[in-house]
Design a protein around this motif. Sequence first.
Motif, PDB file in Angstrom:
ATOM      1  N   HIS A  22       0.791  -0.758  -0.233  1.00  0.00           N
ATOM      2  CA  HIS A  22       0.045   0.080   0.085  1.00  0.00           C
ATOM      3  C   HIS A  22       0.707   0.928  -0.277  1.00  0.00           C
ATOM      4  O   HIS A  22       0.088   2.295  -0.477  1.00  0.00           O
ATOM      5  CB  HIS A  22      -1.147  -0.339   0.892  1.00  0.00           C
ATOM      6  CG  HIS A  22      -2.402  -1.044   1.103  1.00  0.00           C
ATOM      7  ND1 HIS A  22      -3.603  -0.114  -0.008  1.00  0.00           N
ATOM      8  CD2 HIS A  22      -2.297  -2.400   1.318  1.00  0.00           C
ATOM      9  CE1 HIS A  22      -4.209  -1.605   0.400  1.00  0.00           C
ATOM     10  NE2 HIS A  22      -3.378  -2.578   0.963  1.00  0.00           N
ATOM     11  N   GLY A  23       2.329   1.096   0.121  1.00  0.00           N
ATOM     12  CA  GLY A  23       2.681   1.843   0.041  1.00  0.00           C
ATOM     13  C   GLY A  23       3.324   2.829  -0.781  1.00  0.00           C
ATOM     14  O   GLY A  23       3.526   3.971  -1.569  1.00  0.00           O
ATOM     15  N   ILE A  24       4.402   1.383  -1.380  1.00  0.00           N
ATOM     16  CA  ILE A  24       4.199   1.338  -2.933  1.00  0.00           C
ATOM     17  C   ILE A  24       3.384   1.859  -3.953  1.00  0.00           C
ATOM     18  O   ILE A  24       3.740   2.835  -4.753  1.00  0.00           O
ATOM     19  CB  ILE A  24       5.534   0.014  -3.187  1.00  0.00           C
ATOM     20  CG1 ILE A  24       6.419   0.184  -2.152  1.00  0.00           C
ATOM     21  CG2 ILE A  24       6.505  -0.165  -5.024  1.00  0.00           C
ATOM     22  CD1 ILE A  24       7.870  -1.618  -1.944  1.00  0.00           C
ATOM     23  N   VAL A  29       4.302   4.295  -6.753  1.00  0.00           N
ATOM     24  CA  VAL A  29       4.620   4.325  -7.988  1.00  0.00           C
ATOM     25  C   VAL A  29       3.163   4.365  -9.118  1.00  0.00           C
ATOM     26  O   VAL A  29       4.177   5.449 -10.303  1.00  0.00           O
ATOM     27  CB  VAL A  29       4.386   2.537  -8.548  1.00  0.00           C
ATOM     28  CG1 VAL A  29       4.773   1.958  -9.677  1.00  0.00           C
ATOM     29  CG2 VAL A  29       5.817   1.469  -8.099  1.00  0.00           C
ATOM     30  N   HIS A  30       3.093   5.049  -8.286  1.00  0.00           N
ATOM     31  CA  HIS A  30       1.337   5.420  -9.711  1.00  0.00           C
ATOM     32  C   HIS A  30       0.545   6.165  -8.398  1.00  0.00           C
ATOM     33  O   HIS A  30      -0.174   5.057  -7.364  1.00  0.00           O
ATOM     34  CB  HIS A  30       0.785   4.629 -10.536  1.00  0.00           C
ATOM     35  CG  HIS A  30      -0.371   4.830 -11.261  1.00  0.00           C
ATOM     36  ND1 HIS A  30      -0.501   5.721 -11.373  1.00  0.00           N
ATOM     37  CD2 HIS A  30      -1.341   4.777 -10.884  1.00  0.00           C
ATOM     38  CE1 HIS A  30      -1.790   6.410 -12.051  1.00  0.00           C
ATOM     39  NE2 HIS A  30      -2.259   5.606 -11.504  1.00  0.00           N
ATOM     40  N   ILE A  31       0.272   7.520  -8.656  1.00  0.00           N
ATOM     41  CA  ILE A  31      -1.368   7.681  -6.780  1.00  0.00           C
ATOM     42  C   ILE A  31      -2.275   7.179  -7.204  1.00  0.00           C
ATOM     43  O   ILE A  31      -2.737   8.300  -8.871  1.00  0.00           O
ATOM     44  CB  ILE A  31      -0.828   9.404  -6.972  1.00  0.00           C
ATOM     45  CG1 ILE A  31       0.106   9.707  -6.490  1.00  0.00           C
ATOM     46  CG2 ILE A  31      -1.817   9.898  -5.856  1.00  0.00           C
ATOM     47  CD1 ILE A  31       0.488  10.617  -6.034  1.00  0.00           C
ATOM     48  N   SER A  32      -2.958   6.438  -6.733  1.00  0.00           N
ATOM     49  CA  SER A  32      -4.251   6.516  -7.322  1.00  0.00           C
ATOM     50  C   SER A  32      -5.180   6.696  -7.672  1.00  0.00           C
ATOM     51  O   SER A  32      -5.183   8.160  -6.722  1.00  0.00           O
ATOM     52  CB  SER A  32      -4.452   4.505  -6.662  1.00  0.00           C
ATOM     53  OG  SER A  32      -4.927   4.809  -5.470  1.00  0.00           O
ATOM     54  N   MET A  38      -9.117  11.239  -1.369  1.00  0.00           N
ATOM     55  CA  MET A  38      -8.970  11.504  -0.332  1.00  0.00           C
ATOM     56  C   MET A  38      -7.707  12.187   0.626  1.00  0.00           C
ATOM     57  O   MET A  38      -7.930  12.837   1.146  1.00  0.00           O
ATOM     58  CB  MET A  38      -7.956   9.356   0.588  1.00  0.00           C
ATOM     59  CG  MET A  38      -9.218   8.824   0.163  1.00  0.00           C
ATOM     60  SD  MET A  38      -8.736   7.525   1.474  1.00  0.00           S
ATOM     61  CE  MET A  38      -7.448   6.844   0.189  1.00  0.00           C
ATOM     62  N   THR A  39      -6.879  12.104  -0.411  1.00  0.00           N
ATOM     63  CA  THR A  39      -6.241  13.921  -0.183  1.00  0.00           C
ATOM     64  C   THR A  39      -6.856  15.339  -0.457  1.00  0.00           C
ATOM     65  O   THR A  39      -6.858  16.136   0.437  1.00  0.00           O
ATOM     66  CB  THR A  39      -4.269  14.302  -1.095  1.00  0.00           C
ATOM     67  OG1 THR A  39      -4.879  13.704  -1.548  1.00  0.00           O
ATOM     68  CG2 THR A  39      -3.796  13.023   0.090  1.00  0.00           C
ATOM     69  N   ALA A  56       3.344  10.147   2.056  1.00  0.00           N
ATOM     70  CA  ALA A  56       2.787   8.534   3.117  1.00  0.00           C
ATOM     71  C   ALA A  56       3.159   7.929   2.734  1.00  0.00           C
ATOM     72  O   ALA A  56       3.330   6.786   3.211  1.00  0.00           O
ATOM     73  CB  ALA A  56       1.137   8.968   2.632  1.00  0.00           C
ATOM     74  N   GLY A  57       3.497   7.827   1.309  1.00  0.00           N
ATOM     75  CA  GLY A  57       3.791   6.206   0.851  1.00  0.00           C
ATOM     76  C   GLY A  57       5.146   5.358   0.966  1.00  0.00           C
ATOM     77  O   GLY A  57       6.025   4.756   2.014  1.00  0.00           O
TER      78      GLY A  57
END
Length: 130
Positions: A22-24, A29-32, A38-39, A56-57
Amino acid sequence: MRLALTSIQIARFIITFSWLYHGIFPKLVHISPLEKVMTASIGLSNELSYLVTKLAGVSEVIFGMVFFVYYRNKYIVLLNILGLSSLLIFVAIFQPQLLIEAFNPVTTNIALIGFSFIILNALKDEFNNE
């Protein structure tokens, strides 16, 4: 030679994998899209949202590695429970519609909290037997 994993080791690997994954992937790698939603829900600009998501990641990856190494530390396991509970509450307050989606934070976080209690119970038993 046969490798037998104990319940504490299985819980350790699952919790660690979850924090790392969930961090990577959805943050580094790619912001979902859900991370962006959420942000944005807390009123951050696009630039600040990007930075917060990346931080956060990185934090999740670091915590995953710390958990992997120090899973026998009661306070690390309790911090894991607190973090997962806090993230679930965050989603419930700011994006409650996500709680009914497939593969949502309720099912993920509750399961990981359950694995944390398995570790705590195993640690309690180990300390009582010493």
